[in-house]
Design a protein around this motif. Structure first.
Motif, mmCIF file in Angstrom:
data_model
loop_
_atom_site.group_PDB
_atom_site.id
_atom_site.type_symbol
_atom_site.label_atom_id
_atom_site.label_comp_id
_atom_site.label_asym_id
_atom_site.label_seq_id
_atom_site.Cartn_x
_atom_site.Cartn_y
_atom_site.Cartn_z
ATOM 1 N N ALA A 1 24.879 21.978 75.446
ATOM 2 C CA ALA A 1 25.698 21.839 74.239
ATOM 3 C C ALA A 1 26.250 20.419 74.112
ATOM 4 C CB ALA A 1 26.833 22.858 74.258
ATOM 5 N N LEU A 2 26.680 19.829 75.230
ATOM 6 C CA LEU A 2 27.178 18.457 75.195
ATOM 7 C C LEU A 2 26.074 17.475 74.824
ATOM 8 C CD1 LEU A 2 29.503 18.459 78.333
ATOM 9 C CD2 LEU A 2 30.204 17.871 76.004
ATOM 10 N N LEU A 3 24.876 17.695 75.352
ATOM 11 C CA LEU A 3 23.769 16.783 75.066
ATOM 12 C C LEU A 3 23.276 16.937 73.631
ATOM 13 C CD1 LEU A 3 21.803 16.936 78.431
ATOM 14 C CD2 LEU A 3 23.466 15.243 77.655
ATOM 15 N N ALA A 4 23.581 18.069 73.007
ATOM 16 C CA ALA A 4 23.268 18.226 71.583
ATOM 17 C C ALA A 4 24.135 17.300 70.732
ATOM 18 C CB ALA A 4 23.471 19.670 71.154
ATOM 19 N N ASP A 5 25.272 16.862 71.290
ATOM 20 C CA ASP A 5 26.156 15.931 70.583
ATOM 21 C C ASP A 5 25.778 14.477 70.825
ATOM 22 O OD1 ASP A 5 27.726 17.944 69.480
ATOM 23 O OD2 ASP A 5 29.001 18.073 71.249
ATOM 24 N N GLY A 6 24.707 14.236 71.596
ATOM 25 C CA GLY A 6 24.257 12.877 71.845
ATOM 26 C C GLY A 6 23.986 12.634 73.316
ATOM 27 N N GLU A 7 23.237 11.575 73.604
ATOM 28 C CA GLU A 7 22.905 11.233 74.986
ATOM 29 C C GLU A 7 24.174 10.916 75.778
ATOM 30 O OE1 GLU A 7 18.478 9.407 75.184
ATOM 31 O OE2 GLU A 7 20.048 8.009 74.586
ATOM 32 N N GLN A 8 24.152 11.307 77.063
ATOM 33 C CA GLN A 8 25.314 11.103 77.914
ATOM 34 C C GLN A 8 24.859 10.637 79.292
ATOM 35 O OE1 GLN A 8 28.331 11.577 76.623
ATOM 36 N NE2 GLN A 8 27.660 12.614 74.753
ATOM 37 N N ASP B 1 29.835 10.257 82.639
ATOM 38 C CA ASP B 1 30.640 10.847 81.570
ATOM 39 C C ASP B 1 30.597 12.372 81.609
ATOM 40 O OD1 ASP B 1 31.326 8.334 80.705
ATOM 41 O OD2 ASP B 1 29.741 8.225 79.206
ATOM 42 N N LEU B 2 29.435 12.946 81.895
ATOM 43 C CA LEU B 2 29.331 14.402 81.982
ATOM 44 C C LEU B 2 30.190 14.950 83.114
ATOM 45 C CD1 LEU B 2 25.494 14.760 81.349
ATOM 46 C CD2 LEU B 2 27.318 15.512 79.807
ATOM 47 N N THR B 3 30.243 14.222 84.219
ATOM 48 C CA THR B 3 31.086 14.631 85.345
ATOM 49 C C THR B 3 32.551 14.658 84.940
ATOM 50 O OG1 THR B 3 29.515 13.728 86.962
ATOM 51 C CG2 THR B 3 31.789 13.996 87.685
ATOM 52 N N GLU B 4 32.973 13.624 84.209
ATOM 53 C CA GLU B 4 34.363 13.552 83.756
ATOM 54 C C GLU B 4 34.687 14.665 82.766
ATOM 55 O OE1 GLU B 4 37.306 10.345 81.485
ATOM 56 O OE2 GLU B 4 35.469 9.662 82.480
ATOM 57 N N ILE B 5 33.767 14.943 81.858
ATOM 58 C CA ILE B 5 34.008 15.964 80.833
ATOM 59 C C ILE B 5 34.087 17.361 81.448
ATOM 60 C CG2 ILE B 5 32.999 17.102 78.818
ATOM 61 C CD1 ILE B 5 31.748 14.304 78.157
ATOM 62 N N LEU B 6 33.159 17.661 82.354
ATOM 63 C CA LEU B 6 33.109 19.002 82.945
ATOM 64 C C LEU B 6 34.130 19.203 84.063
ATOM 65 C CD1 LEU B 6 29.248 19.577 83.149
ATOM 66 C CD2 LEU B 6 30.834 20.508 81.465
ATOM 67 N N GLY B 7 34.628 18.112 84.635
ATOM 68 C CA GLY B 7 35.573 18.228 85.738
ATOM 69 C C GLY B 7 34.928 18.745 87.009
ATOM 70 N N ASP C 1 35.347 27.079 76.331
ATOM 71 C CA ASP C 1 34.673 26.009 77.082
ATOM 72 C C ASP C 1 34.092 24.965 76.154
ATOM 73 O OD1 ASP C 1 35.220 26.971 79.620
ATOM 74 O OD2 ASP C 1 33.363 28.132 79.769
ATOM 75 N N ARG C 2 33.452 25.423 75.070
ATOM 76 C CA ARG C 2 32.824 24.501 74.118
ATOM 77 C C ARG C 2 33.884 23.626 73.452
ATOM 78 N NH1 ARG C 2 29.311 21.012 72.598
ATOM 79 N NH2 ARG C 2 28.304 21.264 70.570
ATOM 80 N N ALA C 3 34.972 24.230 73.035
ATOM 81 C CA ALA C 3 36.034 23.464 72.371
ATOM 82 C C ALA C 3 36.652 22.453 73.331
ATOM 83 C CB ALA C 3 37.102 24.418 71.840
ATOM 84 N N ARG C 4 36.876 22.864 74.582
ATOM 85 C CA ARG C 4 37.463 21.955 75.564
ATOM 86 C C ARG C 4 36.507 20.808 75.894
ATOM 87 N NH1 ARG C 4 38.944 25.540 78.662
ATOM 88 N NH2 ARG C 4 37.154 25.646 80.070
ATOM 89 N N ASP C 5 35.224 21.131 76.047
ATOM 90 C CA ASP C 5 34.246 20.086 76.356
ATOM 91 C C ASP C 5 34.160 19.072 75.227
ATOM 92 O OD1 ASP C 5 33.704 21.290 78.758
ATOM 93 O OD2 ASP C 5 31.827 22.224 78.105
ATOM 94 N N ARG C 6 34.194 19.548 73.994
ATOM 95 C CA ARG C 6 34.120 18.621 72.848
ATOM 96 C C ARG C 6 35.364 17.734 72.787
ATOM 97 N NH1 ARG C 6 31.108 21.609 67.761
ATOM 98 N NH2 ARG C 6 29.239 20.319 67.868
ATOM 99 N N GLN C 7 36.508 18.316 73.098
ATOM 100 C CA GLN C 7 37.744 17.530 73.093
ATOM 101 C C GLN C 7 37.683 16.441 74.162
ATOM 102 O OE1 GLN C 7 41.313 19.742 74.088
ATOM 103 N NE2 GLN C 7 42.599 18.345 72.924
ATOM 104 N N ARG C 8 37.170 16.802 75.341
ATOM 105 C CA ARG C 8 37.056 15.807 76.408
ATOM 106 C C ARG C 8 36.001 14.753 76.079
ATOM 107 N NH1 ARG C 8 37.249 19.862 81.699
ATOM 108 N NH2 ARG C 8 39.502 20.247 81.647
ATOM 109 N N LEU C 9 34.934 15.164 75.398
ATOM 110 C CA LEU C 9 33.910 14.209 74.975
ATOM 111 C C LEU C 9 34.512 13.179 74.031
ATOM 112 C CD1 LEU C 9 31.007 13.165 74.627
ATOM 113 C CD2 LEU C 9 30.645 14.963 72.918
#
Length: 320
Positions: free
Chosen positions: A24-31, A35-41, A96-104
């Motif tokens: 889902a995060l990668l659907a919002d763009g390359e990462q 950055d993915l580590t920081e977003i997912l914790g 989870d999706r809302a939190r991940d997008r906020q962190r992104l």
């Protein structure tokens, strides 16, 4: 068509909470992994293992750039198709999706602030810095040649910096607009345009990764040495595409792939150049086609960088 065993493998790779969140995060763009580590914790080794499983199953693509790697949804094949089908069915209200997008968004804001601080520091000497590693005269001559004999109604320069492209191409547009997120760069650009008596161009503050419609639509869009400051250049091209008239074109100048990591640590670069295949994929996703590519090797191969000039065109209603 894949056989049953292949499809089961793809489904198993996607069918885990963290891996679905990654898709889902990668659907919002390359990462990047960082950055993915920081977003997912989660720890970097754990995130890397999940990404490897997704890549092995063909759900995502991996692009190595020096010491970093960037991931995005697979451009082709059943894995990418399945990933998009699954993500379309994830509720935007899922916690989870809302939190991940906020962190992104937080990560992107932090990156933008770091870039803004860098550009504020180097605004006055920006044109000099750009000449340190690139054959600027040859590149500028090729940019002018791309518009030889033409005067377009509107030219938009995204990430205009000190306004050099508006100055260089002043004889090729009736109305020029430069957009940049740095107030310091905009101030320098305004002063330069006034000094050169270029009254048919203006510069304005704005985020080129989130363009509004106030600038209107352009016959030609220039993106000069800008995309390497973004984690997801394809996302910037998609935004730029919205500001392009049917049948319009883009002139993209950026580095070929390289391994100079100090440009990340000292000069706010996010991507270490762009390959022909990457640019072709980003263009295709934006419904553009690559009409031409020129490369400019450095004068000093031991220290310099190869610069590329891409011409991207929109075939919609293009004059024949």
């Amino acid at each position: 068509m894949n056989d049953t065993a292949d499809l089961v493998g793809i489904l198993r790779a996607a069918g885990e909470t963290t891996r679905l969140r990654l898709l889902a995060l990668l659907a919002d763009g390359e990462q990047s992994v960082k950055d993915l580590t920081e977003i997912l914790g989660q720890s970097q080794p754990r995130v890397s293992r999940h990404l490897k499983l997704l890549a092995d199953a063909g759900l995502i693509d991996r692009n190595a750039e020096g010491a970093w790697a960037y991931y995005g949804l697979a451009a082709d094949g059943p894995g990418g198709d399945l990933a998009r089908w699954l993500i379309a069915r994830v509720s935007p209200d899922d916690p989870d999706r809302a939190r991940d997008r906020q962190r992104l968004e937080g990560v992107r804001l932090q990156q933008a602030e770091q870039a803004a601080a860098y550009f504020a520091k180097v605004a006055d000497s920006w044109d000099l810095l750009r000449k340190l590693h690139v054959p600027e005269e040859a590149v500028e001559a090729a940019i002018v040649a791309a518009l030889h004999g033409r005067v377009v109604d509107t030219l938009i320069d995204l990430g205009t910096g000190t306004g050099r492209m508006l100055e260089l191409l002043a004889g090729h547009y009736r109305r020029g607009i430069g957009i940049d997120a740095s107030r310091e760069m905009i101030a320098v650009a305004r002063a330069k345009l006034a000094q050169c008596a270029i009254g048919h161009a203006q510069v304005r503050l704005g985020d080129i990764a989130d363009l509004d419609a106030s600038a209107g639509r352009a016959d030609v869009i220039v993106i000069h040495q800008v995309l390497h400051y973004f984690d997801d250049p394809g996302r910037v091209l998609l935004q730029a595409r919205r500001a392009l008239k049917p049948g319009g074109e883009m002139l993209i100048v950026d580095f070929a792939p390289h391994a100079l990591e100090f440009l990340r640590t000292n000069h706010a670069h996010r991507r270490l150049g762009m390959s022909e295949a990457q640019m072709a994929g980003w263009a295709r996703a934006a419904n553009l086609s690559v009409a031409g590519l020129e490369t400019f090797p450095p004068t000093n191969p031991a220290e310099g960088l190869t610069v590329c000039l891409w011409r991207l065109i929109d075939e919609t209603d293009r004059p024949r």
